[in-house]
Design a protein around this motif. Structure first.
Motif, PDB file in Angstrom:
ATOM      1  N   GLN A   1      40.043  47.354  31.666  1.00  0.00           N
ATOM      2  CA  GLN A   1      40.533  45.999  31.843  1.00  0.00           C
ATOM      3  C   GLN A   1      41.348  45.573  30.632  1.00  0.00           C
ATOM      4  OE1 GLN A   1      37.132  43.458  32.668  1.00  0.00           O
ATOM      5  NE2 GLN A   1      37.339  43.800  34.860  1.00  0.00           N
ATOM      6  N   HIS A   2      42.456  44.857  30.932  1.00  0.00           N
ATOM      7  CA  HIS A   2      43.352  44.433  29.858  1.00  0.00           C
ATOM      8  C   HIS A   2      44.339  43.447  30.458  1.00  0.00           C
ATOM      9  CE1 HIS A   2      44.878  45.156  25.779  1.00  0.00           C
ATOM     10  NE2 HIS A   2      46.102  45.020  26.276  1.00  0.00           N
ATOM     11  N   GLN A   3      44.810  42.453  29.666  1.00  0.00           N
ATOM     12  CA  GLN A   3      45.761  41.504  30.230  1.00  0.00           C
ATOM     13  C   GLN A   3      46.706  40.891  29.191  1.00  0.00           C
ATOM     14  OE1 GLN A   3      43.528  38.452  32.216  1.00  0.00           O
ATOM     15  NE2 GLN A   3      42.450  37.806  30.387  1.00  0.00           N
TER      16      GLN A   3
ATOM     17  N   LEU B   1      41.045  38.474  35.856  1.00  0.00           N
ATOM     18  CA  LEU B   1      40.225  39.512  35.238  1.00  0.00           C
ATOM     19  C   LEU B   1      38.953  39.794  36.024  1.00  0.00           C
ATOM     20  CD1 LEU B   1      40.566  41.297  32.762  1.00  0.00           C
ATOM     21  CD2 LEU B   1      39.185  39.682  31.459  1.00  0.00           C
ATOM     22  N   SER B   2      38.425  38.809  36.726  1.00  0.00           N
ATOM     23  CA  SER B   2      37.157  38.987  37.444  1.00  0.00           C
ATOM     24  C   SER B   2      37.320  39.789  38.729  1.00  0.00           C
ATOM     25  CB  SER B   2      36.560  37.625  37.786  1.00  0.00           C
ATOM     26  OG  SER B   2      37.353  36.977  38.769  1.00  0.00           O
TER      27      SER B   2
ATOM     28  N   ARG C   1      45.511  42.688  35.494  1.00  0.00           N
ATOM     29  CA  ARG C   1      44.102  42.668  35.085  1.00  0.00           C
ATOM     30  C   ARG C   1      43.596  43.991  34.539  1.00  0.00           C
ATOM     31  NH1 ARG C   1      40.485  44.637  39.215  1.00  0.00           N
ATOM     32  NH2 ARG C   1      38.838  43.403  38.277  1.00  0.00           N
ATOM     33  N   GLU C   2      44.234  45.100  34.911  1.00  0.00           N
ATOM     34  CA  GLU C   2      43.766  46.404  34.456  1.00  0.00           C
ATOM     35  C   GLU C   2      44.948  47.306  34.129  1.00  0.00           C
ATOM     36  OE1 GLU C   2      39.914  48.260  36.003  1.00  0.00           O
ATOM     37  OE2 GLU C   2      40.690  47.253  37.782  1.00  0.00           O
TER      38      GLU C   2
END
Length: 587
Positions: A101-103, A139-140, A58-59
Motif C-alpha cells: 500500500q502506498h499513495q 487506502l481502505s 492506493r497500492e
C-alpha cells in the motif's frame, strides 16, 4: 468557495494500470551506473528509481528481473524511506513481484546493495491500483475521501468564481488563459443604437462597417428579464451568417458559450439576469449580426436588451498541460496532440499503438471505434488477469508452469522465465448474444521449436485451425450466428520448446439493436426484428418518423428534430420556430 468533504464507504472496483511516464534513475553512492534503452539497469552499488506526479491510487506493484555477479546477494528495497522488502538475488535472472500500500504522488524506490556487488535489473515495471473517479483517497479498499466543490459557476485555479479574471476566458466551466486585444472605438463601426428593449420572440439586427475583413471575437452582454431566474423556455440566438449561429439559454447558467452569469436589477416586475457571451467570428468589411429570440411558452413574459459589446482581435488560448510528451491540451487538461514520435491513446502519449488499435495521424484508434459493431468478449491486456478468464478451464493438464508476464508494455501468457507450456489444452464456452460473425486475433511464438510438426491448435465449434512455427500472427474472421460457441486451444510442442501467446482478443460483430437475426451490422441487414416494438414500422423495418431505433426500443428524436438516426444525428429538422433555435441537422 465552499469545500465539502464527504466520508463514505461504497462498493468499488479497482484495476491495475502500468506507469508509462518517464522515470529517473540515479546512483546513491557512486556514478557507476548504466541504463540501456530503459530496459536494463547495470549498477555497482545502491541506486534509486523515481517517478513524479502520480495521482489518486492506493497500492503499488513492482515487477522486475534481477541477477548478481555473486552466488547470492541481498537487495534492500525502500520506498520513500520505508522498508518494503529484502530480496535474494542469484547468478541467474529471477522474476520478482512486490506489492504494498502506498499513495504518495512522488515515488522514490531505493535499491540498497553492497558497493562491491554488481546487479543487473531488467524489465522494471511499476503498476498502480487507481482510486475510483473523483475519489481522492481509497487506502481502505473503498473510497475514503471524496472532495466535492459546491460550485455551479466557473472554476479558476481550484476556486469558484462568478466571472473569469482579466486575461482569462471561460471555456465550458473552466477559466483558461488567453491574450485578448480589444479593438478601440468599436462603436464607431456600429450603424445603429443598442439601447432598445426587445420582447422574447423579437429580433434585433446589428450592422457594421469595418476597415477590412478579419477574424476576431465578439463579446456581447445581455440583460434578460423574466418571471423566473431559472428556466429553459426563453432562448437567444446570435446569427452571424448562414451556418454560423450560437444559441444561449440566458436563464440557465450553462457555460457552453457563457462568460458570466449574474443577477442584475429587476425591472418591469420581472427578475433580471445578466449574461455575457464570447463568440468566434469571421468578420467581413460590411457585416451584420442578427440577434433573434424565442419563448417556448407564450404566457412566459420576458424581455432582453444588449447592455454592451466588444470586439477583439483573434487570440490564442493557452492551456495548462501536465501530460507527459503532450504538445497540446484542451481546456480540461486532456491531451489533443502528442509530441513527435508519440501516439495519442486514451489521453496519454505512448511510443507505440496497442495491438488492437489502428494507427491514424499519430493517434491510436480502437478497433471497435473504427468498426462500431465490434464487441470484445475476451481481451488479454493485463498480467493481473487469470487463465480461466482468458482461455477457460484446463482440459489436458501436465502440470506445466504457465504464467503471465508483462514486458515492453505487452502482456504474455506462457512467457515467464520458468514457463514450459508444451501440451496443456484449454476449453472455453462463450455466450455471444446476437451477432453475424466472430473474430479471433493473437500473436503466437513457438519458442525453441525443433520440429516442423510443432504447432498451436485452436478449434471453434469443432472447426480446427493449426498454427505452425513459421506463423506468428493469427487474425481469423468467421461467419457465425449461434448464441453459444465452444472454443478449444492448446500447445503441441516437442522437446524443450514452449508456446507464448500475446495480444489475444476474441470479439463478435453485433447485429443492430433489437435484431434477432442478421447478415451485417446495419439496420437494413436485419432479417428478423423482435416482436412488439412500440413505434416500429415492421413493413419498412424502421422506426416511425420522429423516432430512432436503440437497444431499448424506438426512442424519440431530439427536440426540434423530425427525422434522425440517433439522439445526436438529426437528418431533418422540424419546420417550426423552436426548431430554428434548438435543432442542428447532421451534415
Amino acid at each position: 468557495m465552499q469545500l465539502i468533504f464527504l466520508f463514505f464507504l461504497i462498493e468499488v472496483s479497482f484495476s491495475w494500470n502500468p506507469i508509462l511516464s518517464s522515470r529517473i534513475i540515479e546512483s546513491i553512492d557512486n556514478e557507476n551506473i548504466i541504463i540501456e534503452e530503459d530496459y536494463q539497469i547495470i549498477a555497482e552499488g545502491s541506486f534509486t528509481i523515481s517517478y513524479k506526479g502520480l495521482q489518486s491510487y492506493r497500492e503499488l506493484y513492482l515487477m522486475f528481473d534481477a541477477k548478481t555477479n555473486n552466488t547470492e546477494s541481498e537487495i534492500l528495497i525502500l520506498v520513500n524511506g520505508v522498508r518494503r522488502n529484502i530480496i535474494k538475488v542469484q547468478g541467474e535472472y529471477k522474476e520478482f513481484q512486490i506489492r504494498f500500500q502506498h499513495q504518495a504522488s512522488d515515488v522514490v524506490i531505493q535499491m540498497r546493495i553492497d558497493e562491491q556487488t554488481k546487479v543487473e535489473i531488467r524489465n522494471f515495471n511499476m503498476f498502480v491500483q487507481e482510486c475510483p473517479k473523483d475519489c481522492k483517497y481509497c487506502l481502505s479498499g473503498s473510497c475514503d475521501l471524496s472532495l466535492y466543490e459546491d460550485c455551479d459557476q466557473l472554476r479558476y485555479k481550484g476556486t469558484c468564481v462568478e466571472e473569469c479574471p482579466e486575461g482569462t476566458v471561460a471555456e465550458f466551466n473552466q477559466c483558461v488563459q488567453v491574450g485578448l486585444k480589444e479593438i478601440e472605438q468599436v462603436k464607431s463601426f456600429l450603424q445603429e443604437e443598442l439601447s432598445t428593449i426587445q420582447k422574447f420572440g423579437e429580433q434585433k439586427l446589428l450592422k457594421f462597417n469595418f476597415d477590412n475583413d478579419f477574424n476576431g471575437q465578439l463579446e456581447i452582454v445581455f440583460n434578460c428579464y423574466s418571471k423566473s431566474k431559472r428556466n429553459d423556455d426563453q432562448l437567444i440566438k446570435v446569427d452571424f451568417r448562414k451556418g454560423q449561429t450560437q444559441v444561449m439559454y440566458p436563464f440557465l447558467n450553462s457555460y457552453v458559450n457563457l462568460q458570466s452569469y449574474k443577477e442584475c436589477k429587476p425591472q418591469y416586475e420581472l427578475e433580471c439576469v445578466q449574461v455575457k457571451g464570447l463568440f468566434d467570428v469571421e468578420f467581413k468589411k460590411q457585416d451584420q449580426i442578427l440577434i433573434d429570440s424565442y419563448s417556448k411558452r407564450l404566457e412566459q413574459i420576458g424581455y432582453w436588451e444588449v447592455e454592451s459589446f466588444k470586439i477583439y482581435n483573434k487570440s490564442k488560448r493557452l492551456y495548462d498541460c501536465n501530460i507527459e510528451n503532450c504538445s497540446q491540451c484542451s481546456y480540461n487538461n486532456i491531451c489533443q496532440q502528442c509530441q513527435d514520435h508519440f501516439h495519442l491513446f486514451q489521453g496519454l502519449c505512448i511510443k507505440k499503438c496497442p495491438f488492437y488499435t489502428i494507427q491514424e495521424n499519430n493517434r491510436c484508434i480502437n478497433l471497435h471505434e473504427n468498426q462500431p459493431d465490434l464487441k470484445f468478449l475476451v481481451k488479454l491486456e493485463s498480467p493481473f488477469q487469470d487463465l480461466p478468464q482468458i482461455f477457460g478451464q484446463i482440459t489436458f493438464d501436465l502440470k506445466e508452469q504457465i504464467s503471465f508476464r508483462y514486458e515492453n508494455q505487452t502482456t504474455f501468457i506462457g512467457g515467464g522465465l520458468l514457463d514450459r507450456w508444451r501440451r496443456t489444452t484449454f476449453s472455453k464456452q462463450l455466450n455471444l448474444g446476437r451477432h453475424y460473425a466472430i473474430r479471433i486475433m493473437f500473436n503466437i511464438s513457438l519458442e525453441n521449436s525443433t520440429s516442423d510438426q510443432d504447432s498451436f491448435i485452436f478449434s471453434i465449434d469443432g472447426k480446427t485451425f493449426k498454427v505452425l512455427n513459421n506463423q506468428t500472427y493469427v487474425d481469423q474472421t468467421l461467419n457465425h450466428n449461434k448464441n453459444i460457441l465452444n472454443l478449444n486451444l492448446g500447445c503441441k510442442i516437442s522437446s524443450n520448446g514452449r508456446c507464448v501467446v500475446s495480444n489475444y482478443y476474441f470479439m463478435t460483430m453485433k447485429c443492430s439493436p433489437l435484431c434477432q437475426s442478421c447478415t451485417g451490422p446495419s439496420q437494413s441487414d436485419c432479417k428478423i426484428f423482435e416482436p412488439n416494438i412500440d413505434k416500429f414500422d415492421y413493413k419498412n423495418f424502421k422506426c416511425q418518423d420522429g423516432y430512432y431505433l436503440s437497444e431499448y426500443g424506438c426512442k424519440r428524436c431530439s427536440q426540434g428534430c423530425q427525422l434522425c438516426d440517433s439522439q445526436n444525428k438529426c437528418l431533418k429538422c422540424q419546420d417550426t420556430k423552436e426548431a430554428e433555435f434548438i435543432c442542428k441537422p447532421y451534415l
